[in-house]
Design an enzyme around this catalytic site. Structure first.
Site, PDB file in Angstrom:
ATOM      1  N   HIS A 202     110.711  -9.319  46.410  1.00  0.00           N
ATOM      2  CA  HIS A 202     110.478  -7.920  46.036  1.00  0.00           C
ATOM      3  C   HIS A 202     109.438  -7.197  46.872  1.00  0.00           C
ATOM      4  O   HIS A 202     109.245  -5.990  46.717  1.00  0.00           O
ATOM      5  CB  HIS A 202     110.080  -7.821  44.553  1.00  0.00           C
ATOM      6  CG  HIS A 202     108.708  -8.345  44.256  1.00  0.00           C
ATOM      7  ND1 HIS A 202     107.582  -7.559  44.340  1.00  0.00           N
ATOM      8  CD2 HIS A 202     108.263  -9.570  43.905  1.00  0.00           C
ATOM      9  CE1 HIS A 202     106.519  -8.287  44.040  1.00  0.00           C
ATOM     10  NE2 HIS A 202     106.900  -9.513  43.782  1.00  0.00           N
TER      11      HIS A 202
HETATM   12  N1  UDP Z   1     109.168 -13.166  36.593  1.00  0.00           N
HETATM   13  C1  UDP Z   1     110.011 -13.005  35.509  1.00  0.00           C
HETATM   14  N2  UDP Z   1     111.327 -12.739  35.735  1.00  0.00           N
HETATM   15  C2  UDP Z   1     111.864 -12.652  36.984  1.00  0.00           C
HETATM   16  C3  UDP Z   1     110.995 -12.836  38.094  1.00  0.00           C
HETATM   17  C4  UDP Z   1     109.642 -13.081  37.870  1.00  0.00           C
HETATM   18  O1  UDP Z   1     109.578 -13.107  34.352  1.00  0.00           O
HETATM   19  O2  UDP Z   1     113.074 -12.417  37.107  1.00  0.00           O
HETATM   20  C5  UDP Z   1     107.733 -13.405  36.329  1.00  0.00           C
HETATM   21  C6  UDP Z   1     107.192 -14.665  36.950  1.00  0.00           C
HETATM   22  O3  UDP Z   1     107.340 -15.759  36.079  1.00  0.00           O
HETATM   23  C7  UDP Z   1     105.725 -14.309  37.160  1.00  0.00           C
HETATM   24  C8  UDP Z   1     105.752 -12.812  37.393  1.00  0.00           C
HETATM   25  O4  UDP Z   1     107.011 -12.353  36.922  1.00  0.00           O
HETATM   26  O5  UDP Z   1     104.969 -14.559  35.989  1.00  0.00           O
HETATM   27  C9  UDP Z   1     105.619 -12.542  38.865  1.00  0.00           C
HETATM   28  O6  UDP Z   1     105.808 -11.220  39.099  1.00  0.00           O
HETATM   29  P1  UDP Z   1     106.217 -10.599  40.502  1.00  0.00           P
HETATM   30  O7  UDP Z   1     106.847 -11.638  41.355  1.00  0.00           O
HETATM   31  O8  UDP Z   1     106.984  -9.373  40.187  1.00  0.00           O
HETATM   32  O9  UDP Z   1     104.816 -10.114  41.070  1.00  0.00           O
HETATM   33  P2  UDP Z   1     103.719 -10.807  41.999  1.00  0.00           P
HETATM   34  O10 UDP Z   1     103.263 -12.048  41.303  1.00  0.00           O
HETATM   35  O11 UDP Z   1     104.332 -11.050  43.326  1.00  0.00           O
HETATM   36  O12 UDP Z   1     102.635  -9.791  42.064  1.00  0.00           O
END
Ligand code: UDP
Length: 356
Positions: A202
């Site tokens: 993403h």
């Molecule tokens: N997550 C979720 N469903 C999904 C993809 C990710 O619940 O389809 C959760 C994942 O377990 C983690 C969080 O979203 O706790 C991560 O978010 P994201 O990857 O959007 O953001 P980043 O961590 O890169 O800032």
């Protein structure tokens, strides 16, 4: 003590689940939702599943450029701070919401605490890196998840108000793993546990240009295994707008799914052969659950996972991803890089001790 916490994105909702409990045990928490993530599958589902209290204020910023979102959140958040007169503002992580909250607290003269302080990828082209650096330098209490984060802050001259508390995502992972274990999310997609790859992508660097989208399609076309990709709405929108969605939908063995709720996603992660991701949080969660991680970036903030042999940085390059997948292994010992699962309590105690 009255603490205003600001959340607005999927990973912040996950972090809020343990933190709301800990903060409310120590004082009075006012929860504010910026509305940066507004799709039901990225927001409402998380409040319901994770038992997060309903927000006391919804800023409803909605879609827009980061500049528009920062300006709108700031204007509306200023009104909340005026009405609530808190002793502290708490922001999480490294998003547009984090930066807007930090700037507003600073301009309104309200002490600021930052959860996940001190993380650095040392890549200033990442919006998240810009958000982290500015937020850390405005913060009065810097709540670090790792030793490396404490060192990163010291290297920038930040040593006051710094606390090593552990990682609140580890707390969340421990809280919800038993519920996730009761699910078999893979079966709902016709996948066998232990046999498939879990994909998430993403970040702006992977989605914001036609070249980046082509590289993504090439990587996902070259995975030599069944794979499931719960597609972030932003990524789906970019793929569709650039005319790349159909190419991805035709990749044999690749299941394109809606974004999963936290429990289903954790179930998918626990059953995966490996995870292929550009997410920050998912790199750690793979480690928590002992699943090998391939990170589709050239840098990471979670350097200990790479140094320990749990995570491989490949960039968005099909050859490197295939080579990494051919060699995945999980070292037998997993050191406690992220604390003891009680980081949220440590955050609440540190905020009260410093600002209460
Ligand atoms: N997550 C979720 N469903 C999904 C993809 C990710 O619940 O389809 C959760 C994942 O377990 C983690 C969080 O979203 O706790 C991560 O978010 P994201 O990857 O959007 O953001 P980043 O961590 O890169 O800032």
């Amino acid at each position: 003590m009255r603490i205003v916490s600001l959340v607005g994105n999927r990973p912040q909702f996950v972090k809020a689940a343990p933190l709301c409990i800990a903060l409310r045990a120590q004082g009075d928490e006012v929860l504010v939702h910026s509305g940066q993530h507004y799709d039901p599958e990225l927001a409402d589902l998380f409040f319901d599943e994770l038992g997060i209290p309903s927000p006391d204020h919804a800023l409803e910023v909605g879609p827009g450029t980061p500049v528009h979102q920062i300006a709108t959140i700031m204007e509306r958040f200023e009104g909340v701070l005026r009405d609530e007169e808190p002793d502290a503002v708490l922001v999480y992580g490294d998003t547009t919401t984090t930066l807007a909250g930090a700037l507003t607290a600073a301009k309104c003269g309200v002490p600021l605490a930052h959860v996940e302080a001190g993380l650095r990828s040392f890549d200033r082209s990442m919006p998240e890196e810009q958000n982290r650096v500015v937020t850390d330098h405005l913060s009065d209490v810097l709540l670090c998840p790792t030793r490396q984060a404490v060192e990163n802050l010291a290297a920038e001259g930040l040593t006051r108000g710094v606390h090593l508390v552990g990682d609140v995502m580890f707390d969340a992972s421990r809280m919800f793993a038993p519920l996730a274990e009761q699910r078999n999310a893979a079966a709902a997609h016709g996948l066998q546990p232990g046999d498939y790859l879990l994909v998430t992508i993403h970040r702006a660097a992977a989605t914001d240009t036609p070249e980046a989208l082509d590289a993504m399609v090439e990587v996902l076309s070259s995975l030599d295994a069944p794979a499931i990709f719960p597609v972030h709405p932003r990524t789906r929108g970019k793929l569709q707008a650039a005319g790349r969605w159909d190419a991805l939908a035709q990749v044999p063995g690749l299941v394109l799914a809606a974004p999963a709720g936290y429990l289903d996603f954790t179930s998918l992660l626990m059953g995966a052969r490996a995870v292929v991701t550009d997410s920050g949080g998912v790199q750690k969660e793979a480690y928590f659950h002992g699943i090998p991680c391939i990170t589709l970036r050239d840098t990471t903030e979670w350097v200990e996972t790479v140094e320990g042999g749990f995570n491989t940085l490949t960039g968005m390059h099909a050859g490197a991803v295939r080579a990494a997948l051919a060699n995945v292994a999980m070292p037998a010992e997993r050191p406690p890089y992220y604390g003891d699962g009680h980081a949220a309590d440590a955050v609440a105690r540190a905020v009260v001790a410093e600002l209460g």
